[in-house]
Write a protein that holds these residues in place. Structure first.
Motif, PDB file in Angstrom:
ATOM      1  N   GLY A  65      17.811 -55.456 139.263  1.00 31.15           N
ATOM      2  CA  GLY A  65      18.080 -55.063 137.855  1.00 31.15           C
ATOM      3  C   GLY A  65      18.486 -56.358 137.019  1.00 31.15           C
ATOM      4  N   GLU A  66      19.162 -56.406 135.758  1.00 32.06           N
ATOM      5  CA  GLU A  66      19.192 -57.365 134.999  1.00 32.06           C
ATOM      6  C   GLU A  66      20.696 -57.982 135.094  1.00 32.06           C
ATOM      7  N   TRP A  67      20.779 -59.111 135.161  1.00 33.58           N
ATOM      8  CA  TRP A  67      22.191 -59.758 135.265  1.00 33.58           C
ATOM      9  C   TRP A  67      22.328 -60.897 133.917  1.00 33.58           C
ATOM     10  N   ARG A  68      23.530 -60.769 133.411  1.00 31.90           N
ATOM     11  CA  ARG A  68      24.136 -61.852 132.675  1.00 31.90           C
ATOM     12  C   ARG A  68      24.259 -62.981 133.309  1.00 31.90           C
ATOM     13  N   ALA A  69      23.774 -64.217 133.135  1.00 27.63           N
ATOM     14  CA  ALA A  69      23.985 -65.395 133.787  1.00 27.63           C
ATOM     15  C   ALA A  69      24.400 -66.425 132.982  1.00 27.63           C
ATOM     16  N   GLU A  70      25.093 -67.530 133.650  1.00 29.10           N
ATOM     17  CA  GLU A  70      25.441 -68.753 132.885  1.00 29.10           C
ATOM     18  C   GLU A  70      25.122 -69.780 133.524  1.00 29.10           C
ATOM     19  N   ALA A  79      25.493 -71.811 128.379  1.00 29.62           N
ATOM     20  CA  ALA A  79      24.751 -70.781 127.756  1.00 29.62           C
ATOM     21  C   ALA A  79      24.411 -69.460 128.682  1.00 29.62           C
ATOM     22  N   GLN A  80      24.472 -68.350 128.005  1.00 30.82           N
ATOM     23  CA  GLN A  80      24.317 -67.085 128.630  1.00 30.82           C
ATOM     24  C   GLN A  80      22.754 -66.825 128.517  1.00 30.82           C
ATOM     25  N   VAL A  81      22.187 -66.379 129.701  1.00 29.52           N
ATOM     26  CA  VAL A  81      20.905 -65.907 129.680  1.00 29.52           C
ATOM     27  C   VAL A  81      20.736 -64.653 130.805  1.00 29.52           C
ATOM     28  N   ALA A  82      19.817 -63.849 130.285  1.00 30.26           N
ATOM     29  CA  ALA A  82      19.405 -62.651 131.225  1.00 30.26           C
ATOM     30  C   ALA A  82      18.394 -62.969 132.251  1.00 30.26           C
ATOM     31  N   LEU A  83      18.834 -62.476 133.447  1.00 29.23           N
ATOM     32  CA  LEU A  83      17.967 -62.860 134.613  1.00 29.23           C
ATOM     33  C   LEU A  83      17.476 -61.494 135.101  1.00 29.23           C
ATOM     34  N   PHE A  84      16.155 -61.423 135.683  1.00 27.28           N
ATOM     35  CA  PHE A  84      15.995 -60.356 136.406  1.00 27.28           C
ATOM     36  C   PHE A  84      14.971 -60.721 137.395  1.00 27.28           C
ATOM     37  N   ASN A  85      14.762 -59.769 138.567  1.00 30.16           N
ATOM     38  CA  ASN A  85      13.795 -60.370 139.833  1.00 30.16           C
ATOM     39  C   ASN A  85      12.819 -59.156 139.979  1.00 30.16           C
ATOM     40  N   MET A 108      22.665 -63.302 124.000  1.00 31.93           N
ATOM     41  CA  MET A 108      22.056 -63.534 125.099  1.00 31.93           C
ATOM     42  C   MET A 108      20.634 -62.743 125.114  1.00 31.93           C
ATOM     43  N   LYS A 109      19.863 -63.867 124.264  1.00 33.39           N
ATOM     44  CA  LYS A 109      18.479 -63.057 124.028  1.00 33.39           C
ATOM     45  C   LYS A 109      17.462 -63.664 124.858  1.00 33.39           C
ATOM     46  N   ILE A 110      17.583 -64.734 125.660  1.00 35.16           N
ATOM     47  CA  ILE A 110      16.716 -65.220 126.511  1.00 35.16           C
ATOM     48  C   ILE A 110      16.689 -64.312 127.833  1.00 35.16           C
ATOM     49  N   ARG A 111      15.520 -63.974 128.286  1.00 37.83           N
ATOM     50  CA  ARG A 111      15.423 -63.264 129.519  1.00 37.83           C
ATOM     51  C   ARG A 111      14.400 -64.123 130.383  1.00 37.83           C
ATOM     52  N   LEU A 112      14.831 -64.363 131.518  1.00 41.49           N
ATOM     53  CA  LEU A 112      13.973 -65.040 132.604  1.00 41.49           C
ATOM     54  C   LEU A 112      13.767 -64.328 133.566  1.00 41.49           C
ATOM     55  N   TYR A 113      12.450 -64.218 134.219  1.00 42.62           N
ATOM     56  CA  TYR A 113      12.073 -63.673 135.596  1.00 42.62           C
ATOM     57  C   TYR A 113      12.476 -64.829 136.655  1.00 42.62           C
ATOM     58  N   VAL A 114      13.084 -64.473 137.585  1.00 42.09           N
ATOM     59  CA  VAL A 114      13.301 -65.388 138.939  1.00 42.09           C
ATOM     60  C   VAL A 114      12.662 -64.741 139.986  1.00 42.09           C
ATOM     61  N   GLU A 115      12.528 -65.515 140.987  1.00 44.05           N
ATOM     62  CA  GLU A 115      12.264 -64.779 142.272  1.00 44.05           C
ATOM     63  C   GLU A 115      13.624 -64.709 143.314  1.00 44.05           C
ATOM     64  N   HIS A 116      14.471 -65.397 142.888  1.00 44.45           N
ATOM     65  CA  HIS A 116      15.821 -65.359 143.868  1.00 44.45           C
ATOM     66  C   HIS A 116      16.539 -64.252 143.813  1.00 44.45           C
TER      67      HIS A 116
END
Lengths: 241, 241
Positions: A47-52, A37-43, A1-9
């Motif tokens: 906090g940070e979530w593992r998302a699929e 694919a597994q991606v790390a999300l934070f807003n 899970m190396k990709i980290r994405l910032y989202v507003e949601h």
């Protein structure tokens, strides 16, 4: 899970998160990810979530949060005030401030500041990118350009100011031990190329909430000075303690 | 006397200094100086001198030293070892190392280093430019690319190594107080993007001259880490004391 994405949601257990066109392009086009694919999300709030990835398309996609991988970690209440300089170095200062854990980034116009405008949206995007890269769960807000004299005239009660003065040969190189453990909010002020004017320097030194330090015997560029000052502060008073 | 130029020529009382074509182009073309202009010269050996332009031409010129304005100030005996990354950030690391007062800059090839070659001449030119800009009288030497494993196998007797480990959650954030005041020469090692391999990390930790520190809770880019680590070192052991 190396990709980290910032989202507003909002993020939360089994929460689904829609991606906009740019995010979909990045994730599915540039990074060649697909459903599963597994991606790390934070807003910046949850906090940070593992998302699929559950839907992937050219113009959008959907992720589903599976588990929280980090709680929200707020940085200390530290502002970084800096005078915008050439474009690339201004971008770097914002990136560095986000990596070093500033809570808020405020571009200030001083007497010797050349630029009279900034691209707030572009600088905010740099802060987001730095937060994605450094593993933080918080994104500092980049303010619009403020005039330094007005900001100081309207200074918030109880906030300390660390003034990095390149001409401060006699000033200490460390924070006054009496200030260690001070839980008050802080700000760091980095001067423009060409330094502060004599009038500004005199005014800054007279402020009851200002503490002057020197950053060594060589004159540092503004981007170097920002990292050095934040290092000293984080080690003495912040989350590097 | 705002222009500072690095020259190879000896400097001394009434010493004349010839300029090469590039320097003449910069001084007379770009900066529009002419006969009588005052320039600060340094060569990394004889301190800083106020010099006056006595001949100015398109292909060269001559300066005459008038008085020494700074003695030679050697930086502490600190090496910066770093793994080259993307071009712009590698240039920045060299610039930052010169500003922060490294005596020598050594690009190292680690297991996860992408680049297998560097342009030593270009990096050296960045170190010169940073020295011109920061007011220093010394220019750190940029070495050719070394393999980290060979450099460590042939490590000089008595030199301490500060190993900045992004995975060192438990490591101290400050130098061991027992090391403060240690007059031994030092080196700082900054890892590549992607970090060190497990084998490298284990080997580094086992070295008797290595001291591991963490640089806070966020993962810093290599250029940020270089400035932060040098700040901690300069304040604890170097010329910021």
């Amino acid at each position: 899970m190396k990709i980290r994405l910032y989202v507003e949601h909002p993020l939360g257990q089994e929460q689904t998160v829609p991606l906009d066109r740019d995010q979909a392009h990045y994730l599915f086009g540039v990074m060649r990810q697909s459903v599963g694919a597994q991606v790390a999300l934070f807003n910046g709030r949850d906090g940070e979530w593992r998302a699929e990835v559950v839907e992937a398309g050219k113009r959008g996609g959907v992720l589903a949060c599976r588990e929280q991988t980090k709680p929200l970690q707020m940085p200390p209440d530290l502002w970084l005030l800096f005078a915008p300089i050439k474009k690339a170095r201004t971008d770097f200062i914002v990136e560095k401030a986000a990596e070093m854990g500033a809570a808020r980034i405020i571009p200030v116009q001083t007497e010797f500041t050349n630029s009279e405008r900034i691209r707030q949206d572009r600088l905010q995007a740099h802060a987001v990118e730095a937060a994605e890269q450094c593993g933080g769960t918080y994104v500092p807000e980049v303010s619009e350009l403020h005039r330094l004299d007005r900001l100081l005239a309207d200074w918030p009660e109880g906030r300390q100011l660390l003034f990095c003065d390149e001409a401060a040969a006699g000033a200490g190189l460390a924070l006054d031990p009496a200030l260690r453990g001070a839980q008050a909010p802080w700000a760091i002020l980095i001067g423009p190329e060409g330094g502060f004017s004599e009038a500004e320097r005199a005014k800054l030194k007279a402020l009851p909430f200002a503490h002057t330090i020197s950053l060594g015997p060589r004159i540092l560029r503004a981007d170097t000075a920002a990292v050095a000052a934040m290092t000293l502060w984080q080690q003495a008073l912040g989350d590097w303690q």
